[in-house]
Design a protein around this motif. Structure first.
Motif, PDB file in Angstrom:
ATOM      1  N   GLN A  16       1.394   1.284  -7.905  1.00  0.00           N
ATOM      2  CA  GLN A  16       0.924   0.945  -9.247  1.00  0.00           C
ATOM      3  C   GLN A  16       2.076   0.451 -10.112  1.00  0.00           C
ATOM      4  O   GLN A  16       1.931  -0.514 -10.866  1.00  0.00           O
ATOM      5  N   ILE A  17       3.234   1.099 -10.004  1.00  0.00           N
ATOM      6  CA  ILE A  17       4.424   0.652 -10.743  1.00  0.00           C
ATOM      7  C   ILE A  17       4.830  -0.732 -10.258  1.00  0.00           C
ATOM      8  O   ILE A  17       5.162  -1.613 -11.062  1.00  0.00           O
ATOM      9  N   HIS A  19       2.900  -3.002  -9.100  1.00  0.00           N
ATOM     10  CA  HIS A  19       1.919  -3.937  -9.661  1.00  0.00           C
ATOM     11  C   HIS A  19       2.267  -4.286 -11.111  1.00  0.00           C
ATOM     12  O   HIS A  19       2.193  -5.443 -11.513  1.00  0.00           O
ATOM     13  N   VAL A  20       2.671  -3.292 -11.889  1.00  0.00           N
ATOM     14  CA  VAL A  20       3.062  -3.531 -13.280  1.00  0.00           C
ATOM     15  C   VAL A  20       4.288  -4.436 -13.334  1.00  0.00           C
ATOM     16  O   VAL A  20       4.369  -5.352 -14.158  1.00  0.00           O
ATOM     17  N   LEU A  21       5.250  -4.179 -12.450  1.00  0.00           N
ATOM     18  CA  LEU A  21       6.439  -5.029 -12.407  1.00  0.00           C
ATOM     19  C   LEU A  21       6.067  -6.467 -12.075  1.00  0.00           C
ATOM     20  O   LEU A  21       6.607  -7.409 -12.670  1.00  0.00           O
ATOM     21  N   GLU A  23       3.249  -7.921 -12.767  1.00  0.00           N
ATOM     22  CA  GLU A  23       2.613  -8.479 -13.958  1.00  0.00           C
ATOM     23  C   GLU A  23       3.653  -8.919 -14.981  1.00  0.00           C
ATOM     24  O   GLU A  23       3.425  -9.858 -15.740  1.00  0.00           O
ATOM     25  N   ASP A  24       4.811  -8.239 -14.988  1.00  0.00           N
ATOM     26  CA  ASP A  24       5.891  -8.590 -15.904  1.00  0.00           C
ATOM     27  C   ASP A  24       6.767  -9.712 -15.354  1.00  0.00           C
ATOM     28  O   ASP A  24       7.772 -10.062 -15.959  1.00  0.00           O
TER      29      ASP A  24
END
Length: 48
Positions: A16-17, A19-21, A23-24
């Motif tokens: 999940q982390i 995935h966030v990275l 997205e950034d």
């Protein structure tokens, strides 16, 4: 059996982390996501 479930849960959270990275705009695999988490943690909790 509990250790396997815990490891799976931790892996899912790292994904999940990751995935966030992504997205950034930061390409990171799970190992890099873990390294970022540990670096952040180290800022507040000294450990060796």
């Amino acid at each position: 059996m509990a250790q396997i479930d815990l490891a799976d849960e931790n892996l899912m959270k790292l994904q999940q982390i990751q995935h966030v990275l992504l997205e950034d705009g930061v390409e990171a695999d799970v190992d890099e996501a873990l390294a970022r988490v540990l670096d952040f943690y180290r800022k507040f909790v000294p450990y060796n």
